[in-house]
Design a protein around this motif. Sequence first.
Motif, PDB file in Angstrom:
ATOM      1  N   ALA A  40     -61.790 -70.843 -54.072  1.00 46.61           N
ATOM      2  CA  ALA A  40     -63.065 -70.132 -54.071  1.00 46.61           C
ATOM      3  C   ALA A  40     -64.125 -71.014 -53.423  1.00 46.61           C
ATOM      4  O   ALA A  40     -64.027 -72.244 -53.434  1.00 46.61           O
ATOM      5  CB  ALA A  40     -63.485 -69.758 -55.491  1.00 46.61           C
ATOM      6  N   THR A  41     -65.144 -70.387 -52.872  1.00 45.78           N
ATOM      7  CA  THR A  41     -66.197 -71.132 -52.183  1.00 45.78           C
ATOM      8  C   THR A  41     -66.997 -72.012 -53.138  1.00 45.78           C
ATOM      9  O   THR A  41     -67.543 -73.036 -52.735  1.00 45.78           O
ATOM     10  CB  THR A  41     -67.170 -70.168 -51.476  1.00 45.78           C
ATOM     11  OG1 THR A  41     -67.751 -69.273 -52.446  1.00 45.78           O
ATOM     12  CG2 THR A  41     -66.438 -69.336 -50.432  1.00 45.78           C
ATOM     13  N   TRP A  42     -67.079 -71.619 -54.409  1.00 48.71           N
ATOM     14  CA  TRP A  42     -67.882 -72.347 -55.392  1.00 48.71           C
ATOM     15  C   TRP A  42     -67.106 -73.485 -56.066  1.00 48.71           C
ATOM     16  O   TRP A  42     -67.670 -74.238 -56.857  1.00 48.71           O
ATOM     17  CB  TRP A  42     -68.389 -71.386 -56.470  1.00 48.71           C
ATOM     18  CG  TRP A  42     -67.316 -70.486 -57.028  1.00 48.71           C
ATOM     19  CD1 TRP A  42     -67.079 -69.194 -56.690  1.00 48.71           C
ATOM     20  CD2 TRP A  42     -66.334 -70.827 -58.030  1.00 48.71           C
ATOM     21  NE1 TRP A  42     -66.010 -68.690 -57.395  1.00 48.71           N
ATOM     22  CE2 TRP A  42     -65.541 -69.675 -58.229  1.00 48.71           C
ATOM     23  CE3 TRP A  42     -66.053 -71.967 -58.758  1.00 48.71           C
ATOM     24  CZ2 TRP A  42     -64.484 -69.654 -59.132  1.00 48.71           C
ATOM     25  CZ3 TRP A  42     -64.998 -71.937 -59.661  1.00 48.71           C
ATOM     26  CH2 TRP A  42     -64.231 -70.795 -59.840  1.00 48.71           C
ATOM     27  N   CYS A  43     -65.837 -73.617 -55.732  1.00 51.17           N
ATOM     28  CA  CYS A  43     -64.946 -74.577 -56.415  1.00 51.17           C
ATOM     29  C   CYS A  43     -64.952 -75.919 -55.700  1.00 51.17           C
ATOM     30  O   CYS A  43     -64.445 -76.032 -54.577  1.00 51.17           O
ATOM     31  CB  CYS A  43     -63.538 -73.984 -56.470  1.00 51.17           C
ATOM     32  SG  CYS A  43     -62.256 -75.126 -57.011  1.00 51.17           S
ATOM     33  N   GLY A  44     -65.513 -76.948 -56.358  1.00 50.85           N
ATOM     34  CA  GLY A  44     -65.565 -78.285 -55.773  1.00 50.85           C
ATOM     35  C   GLY A  44     -64.197 -78.861 -55.450  1.00 50.85           C
ATOM     36  O   GLY A  44     -63.972 -79.352 -54.336  1.00 50.85           O
ATOM     37  N   PRO A  45     -63.243 -78.840 -56.391  1.00 48.67           N
ATOM     38  CA  PRO A  45     -61.902 -79.350 -56.100  1.00 48.67           C
ATOM     39  C   PRO A  45     -61.220 -78.609 -54.951  1.00 48.67           C
ATOM     40  O   PRO A  45     -60.424 -79.193 -54.221  1.00 48.67           O
ATOM     41  CB  PRO A  45     -61.151 -79.139 -57.420  1.00 48.67           C
ATOM     42  CG  PRO A  45     -62.220 -79.185 -58.465  1.00 48.67           C
ATOM     43  CD  PRO A  45     -63.396 -78.517 -57.831  1.00 48.67           C
ATOM     44  N   ILE A  70     -56.321 -68.070 -50.092  1.00 45.24           N
ATOM     45  CA  ILE A  70     -56.705 -66.723 -50.528  1.00 45.24           C
ATOM     46  C   ILE A  70     -57.709 -66.815 -51.671  1.00 45.24           C
ATOM     47  O   ILE A  70     -57.420 -67.400 -52.719  1.00 45.24           O
ATOM     48  CB  ILE A  70     -55.468 -65.916 -50.958  1.00 45.24           C
ATOM     49  CG1 ILE A  70     -54.488 -65.796 -49.778  1.00 45.24           C
ATOM     50  CG2 ILE A  70     -55.883 -64.530 -51.444  1.00 45.24           C
ATOM     51  CD1 ILE A  70     -53.213 -65.045 -50.105  1.00 45.24           C
ATOM     52  N   SER A  71     -58.872 -66.223 -51.456  1.00 42.59           N
ATOM     53  CA  SER A  71     -59.937 -66.242 -52.463  1.00 42.59           C
ATOM     54  C   SER A  71     -59.969 -64.927 -53.226  1.00 42.59           C
ATOM     55  O   SER A  71     -59.784 -63.852 -52.642  1.00 42.59           O
ATOM     56  CB  SER A  71     -61.294 -66.480 -51.787  1.00 42.59           C
ATOM     57  OG  SER A  71     -62.344 -66.354 -52.720  1.00 42.59           O
ATOM     58  N   GLN A  77     -69.261 -61.498 -47.077  1.00 47.75           N
ATOM     59  CA  GLN A  77     -70.203 -62.295 -46.314  1.00 47.75           C
ATOM     60  C   GLN A  77     -70.271 -63.734 -46.803  1.00 47.75           C
ATOM     61  O   GLN A  77     -70.395 -64.674 -46.013  1.00 47.75           O
ATOM     62  CB  GLN A  77     -71.600 -61.642 -46.365  1.00 47.75           C
ATOM     63  CG  GLN A  77     -71.673 -60.294 -45.663  1.00 47.75           C
ATOM     64  CD  GLN A  77     -71.182 -60.353 -44.221  1.00 47.75           C
ATOM     65  OE1 GLN A  77     -71.540 -61.270 -43.466  1.00 47.75           O
ATOM     66  NE2 GLN A  77     -70.360 -59.393 -43.826  1.00 47.75           N
ATOM     67  N   VAL A  78     -70.179 -63.921 -48.105  1.00 45.78           N
ATOM     68  CA  VAL A  78     -70.212 -65.271 -48.671  1.00 45.78           C
ATOM     69  C   VAL A  78     -69.002 -66.073 -48.217  1.00 45.78           C
ATOM     70  O   VAL A  78     -69.118 -67.223 -47.778  1.00 45.78           O
ATOM     71  CB  VAL A  78     -70.264 -65.218 -50.213  1.00 45.78           C
ATOM     72  CG1 VAL A  78     -70.010 -66.610 -50.810  1.00 45.78           C
ATOM     73  CG2 VAL A  78     -71.613 -64.692 -50.682  1.00 45.78           C
TER      74      VAL A  78
END
Length: 230
Positions: A40-45, A70-71, A77-78
Motif C-alpha cells: 500500500a502507498t501508506w505502508c512504510g515497510p 498489488i494494492s 489516483q492516489v
Amino acid sequence: MVVGTQCPLIRGLTYIKGDPLPIGVKSDALKRVFVIESWATWCGPCRTSIPHLTELQHKYLNKHVYIVGISSEQNLQVVKKFVDSMGSQMDYTVAMDTGGEVEEGLIMKAGARGIPHAFVIDADNNITFSGHPMDPMFESALRTAAAAASDRGAGGPTGRQALPLVTASLDELLVMPVKALKLILTERGLPTSDCVEKADLAKKIAATCANVTYYKCLCSAIRTRSLILS
C-alpha cells in the motif's frame, strides 16, 4: 497455509503499470513465474521493499519472471500518483486488487497479518513461498522457481540491451564523478537515495553491478496505463 497449494485464478485487477498477466493459469508451453506482493502507498515497510523488488525484476529480466505489486487500495489516483513519482525505482508491474480476489484467494488464506506480504508462484502454478519480501527465504524461493522459468526469446519483449558488467575496481570507481556513479546505478534501476557519500555509491556498484547482468529497455515494454483484466 497456502504454500504447497495451487495459486487461484486472479482476475479483476486494475493495472497501473504494465500489461495484464495470466496469474493463476498454468501453461505447459510457456513457463511463467510470478511474485505477487501485497502493498500500500501508506505502508512504510512496503516502500523499503520496493527497491529490492526492482533489483530482482532486473536480475531475472531474461526469464519469464514477473513481479507484480498489488494494492488493496481503491483510490486509483492516489496509487497512480505514487507509482508515477517512483519512476524507474518501481520498475515492475503494479496493479490494484479491484475485485478483491488477491485478498480473498491469497492474503486471507495465508493468514497474513500485515503488509508487505509476498507470494512466489512457480512455473507449475504452485505457491512456494508466503511471507515478507525481505525474508532471505523469499529470494531463495524465487531463485529456485526462476531456474525453471522459460527464457525470454522470440515471444518475449524486444528492444532490451544488456548492460555490461562493471569491471572497475573500488579505487577506480572512487575517482569517478558522482554523476557518473549515479548514472551507472539508475540505468540499472537501482536506487541511489540510500547512498549518502560518494563512497557509498562506489561500494554499491562494486557489490551489485560486477556479477549481475542488468538490462536496459529500449522500448516501452512495460507501459504505464490503467485497465481492468476481467
